[in-house]
Structure formats: C-alpha cells, structure tokens
Design a protein around this motif. Structure first.
Motif, PDB file in Angstrom:
ATOM      1  N   GLU A 186       0.833  -1.208   0.000  1.00 39.56           N
ATOM      2  CA  GLU A 186       0.000   0.000   0.000  1.00 39.56           C
ATOM      3  C   GLU A 186       0.867   1.258   0.000  1.00 39.56           C
ATOM      4  N   LEU A 187       1.948   1.243   0.774  1.00 37.43           N
ATOM      5  CA  LEU A 187       2.856   2.387   0.793  1.00 37.43           C
ATOM      6  C   LEU A 187       3.479   2.600  -0.577  1.00 37.43           C
ATOM      7  N   PHE A 188       3.952   1.536  -1.191  1.00 35.85           N
ATOM      8  CA  PHE A 188       4.596   1.664  -2.506  1.00 35.85           C
ATOM      9  C   PHE A 188       3.601   2.161  -3.551  1.00 35.85           C
ATOM     10  N   ASP A 189       2.365   1.726  -3.455  1.00 33.04           N
ATOM     11  CA  ASP A 189       1.335   2.226  -4.379  1.00 33.04           C
ATOM     12  C   ASP A 189       1.163   3.731  -4.207  1.00 33.04           C
ATOM     13  N   ARG A 190       1.142   4.191  -2.973  1.00 36.99           N
ATOM     14  CA  ARG A 190       0.962   5.624  -2.715  1.00 36.99           C
ATOM     15  C   ARG A 190       2.171   6.432  -3.178  1.00 36.99           C
ATOM     16  N   LEU A 191       3.343   5.801  -3.179  1.00 31.23           N
ATOM     17  CA  LEU A 191       4.548   6.484  -3.636  1.00 31.23           C
ATOM     18  C   LEU A 191       4.724   6.390  -5.151  1.00 31.23           C
ATOM     19  N   GLY A 192       3.838   5.652  -5.816  1.00 26.70           N
ATOM     20  CA  GLY A 192       3.933   5.521  -7.264  1.00 26.70           C
ATOM     21  C   GLY A 192       4.911   4.451  -7.716  1.00 26.70           C
ATOM     22  N   TRP A 193       5.277   3.559  -6.808  1.00 24.34           N
ATOM     23  CA  TRP A 193       6.182   2.475  -7.146  1.00 24.34           C
ATOM     24  C   TRP A 193       5.345   1.216  -7.343  1.00 24.34           C
ATOM     25  N   GLY A 194       5.222   0.777  -8.572  1.00 19.78           N
ATOM     26  CA  GLY A 194       4.388  -0.376  -8.865  1.00 19.78           C
ATOM     27  C   GLY A 194       5.016  -1.687  -8.440  1.00 19.78           C
ATOM     28  N   SER A 195       4.294  -2.760  -8.705  1.00 28.03           N
ATOM     29  CA  SER A 195       4.757  -4.093  -8.301  1.00 28.03           C
ATOM     30  C   SER A 195       6.060  -4.486  -8.982  1.00 28.03           C
ATOM     31  N   GLU A 196       6.374  -3.855 -10.124  1.00 23.18           N
ATOM     32  CA  GLU A 196       7.627  -4.192 -10.805  1.00 23.18           C
ATOM     33  C   GLU A 196       8.834  -3.850  -9.945  1.00 23.18           C
ATOM     34  N   CYS A 197       8.690  -2.920  -9.025  1.00 23.53           N
ATOM     35  CA  CYS A 197       9.793  -2.545  -8.139  1.00 23.53           C
ATOM     36  C   CYS A 197      10.066  -3.637  -7.104  1.00 23.53           C
ATOM     37  N   LEU A 198       9.124  -4.537  -6.917  1.00 23.02           N
ATOM     38  CA  LEU A 198       9.269  -5.581  -5.912  1.00 23.02           C
ATOM     39  C   LEU A 198       9.750  -6.879  -6.505  1.00 23.02           C
ATOM     40  N   ASP A 199       9.863  -6.971  -7.821  1.00 19.33           N
ATOM     41  CA  ASP A 199      10.281  -8.222  -8.465  1.00 19.33           C
ATOM     42  C   ASP A 199      11.784  -8.417  -8.381  1.00 19.33           C
TER      43      ASP A 199
END
Length: 233
Positions: A220-233
C-alpha cells in the motif's frame, strides 16, 4: 499474534517471513516475552536452530536449521560468503544509480573495526510535496541492497555513512523523515526488508532460492509512492 508465515520447509531447514518489530531470540537488553524462535518452535512442534540474524525492526526471509548439524553446515556457508542476500530499503534523498560501499564497522564498543562491504542499486525515486527541514520537498529512493559481509546493522550504518539513511531507522536514521512517514502514511516501521536468500542446499546440492512477499502495509505504501509491483520483483 498470528502464526508465522513459513515460506520453505524440508527435513533440514525451515524459513519464515519474519515480521518487522519482532526479536528473533531472548536478549539481556530487552524485556520482550515473545520471540520468533520460541513461536516457530511451538508452531511446528520441534526445536529450531538459528543460522543467521535479522535486526528486530527488519522483516523478511529468516532461515533456521532443524538440527544442530544442519545449522552448522549453513552457518559455514554464511561464513564463507556463499549465501546471496538481497534487501529492499527506502532511503532519504536521491541516491546514485549504483555503488559499492567499502567502509569498516565496529560491531561493539572496544572491538576492532571489521571489513564491511555493501553494494546497492537504485530501483525508483519519488519527490513528495512536503517540507522537511530547510527543503520545500522530500525526496526518497527505493534501493536494492546486497551486503557482501554480515556485520551488525551493516546496511543501516552504511546508508547513514553515505548520507542516505533508511526511513524508519530510529538509531541511525533521520527523525524528521521518520516523522513524515508516520504522519502522512501511518508507517512506523523500519523500511528495510530481507527479500531474498539463495544458497546451495548442504544436503541435496540444489540451488535454493527463498523469497519473502511484501505485506499489505508495504504494498500500500509503494502504491501511494507511485512504485508499482515491478519494483518488488
């Protein structure tokens, strides 16, 4: 307190996704009464043996041996630097694209300095419209971190050394930025996650790659910061 999330288990090892804010085992400097080691032992119904450590505020992959020989063998791989480790961290400022920090650290007062090496790669950045200190905006970077050595608080100390402390670090961090994340995002934790561990299984000889999944607070934090799921791969 719910059950620990087990991400891998065989006859020799068990790996969990350690929650942030939990101590692995009892220590003289804490009055906590609940520990990961004890809870995991009770959860799976057998004794477990620590292999490596994660700081109390750090979340992510944590591996235990299921007998003393298994633990000893894996500890040996850690000591020989044959275990790959990958972390994700949110740090203050726009960090450079990649670098290798070679800066010795002292684990305890009175002890000699020890070699400590950490490499990192920037994955994403964000500039927020919040004034912090003398700046009108606040900048942050999402970083992939790979420690080559395993000193106490190594990543946290190295990020502080290069003036990009990890958000939420109350020991080595920046209180103003920690407060911003509490006020604006309701995030009180250290934003350092042990996302991946890899090693050759001491018994089977196969490559074992263990990964943790970001919890809902992080996604949820990453979504709010504009960092999509690709940043977690």
């Amino acid at each position: 307190m719910g059950e620990l999330k087990i991400i891998y288990q065989d006859d020799h090892y068990v790996a969990i996704d350690k929650p942030a804010g939990r101590l692995v085992h009892r220590t003289r400097i804490s009055e906590d009464t609940q520990f990961v080691l004890q809870q995991l032992r009770d959860q799976i119904g057998r004794r477990v043996y620590p292999v490596h450590r994660l700081d109390r505020p750090t979340s992510g992959v944590l591996v235990f041996g299921l007998d003393s020989d298994a633990a000893r063998r894996l500890v040996g791989l850690f000591e020989q630097r044959l275990v790959s480790k990958r972390y994700l961290a949110v740090v203050r400022g726009f960090i450079c694209e990649s670098d290798r920090i070679d800066y010795p650290l002292q684990e305890e007062e009175g002890r000699p300095l020890q070699q400590a090496v950490t490499s990192y790669r920037r994955l994403a950045t964000v500039e927020l419209p919040f004034a912090v200190g003398r700046y009108s905006t606040a900048r942050y970077s999402l970083v992939e971190v790979t420690p080559e050595t395993g000193r106490m608080h190594q990543i946290r100390k190295h990020m502080k050394h290069i003036f990009h402390p990890i958000v939420g670090d109350t020991t080595h961090g920046d209180g103003k930025h920690n407060q911003l994340f509490r006020d604006e995002f309701g995030v009180y934790r250290l934003l350092l996650m042990a996302s991946d561990i890899g090693f050759i299984h001491p018994y089977s000889g196969t490559l074992l790659s263990l990964q943790s999944c970001p919890d809902s607070e992080i996604t949820e934090l990453f979504d709010r910061l504009g960092w999509g799921s690709e940043c977690l791969d």
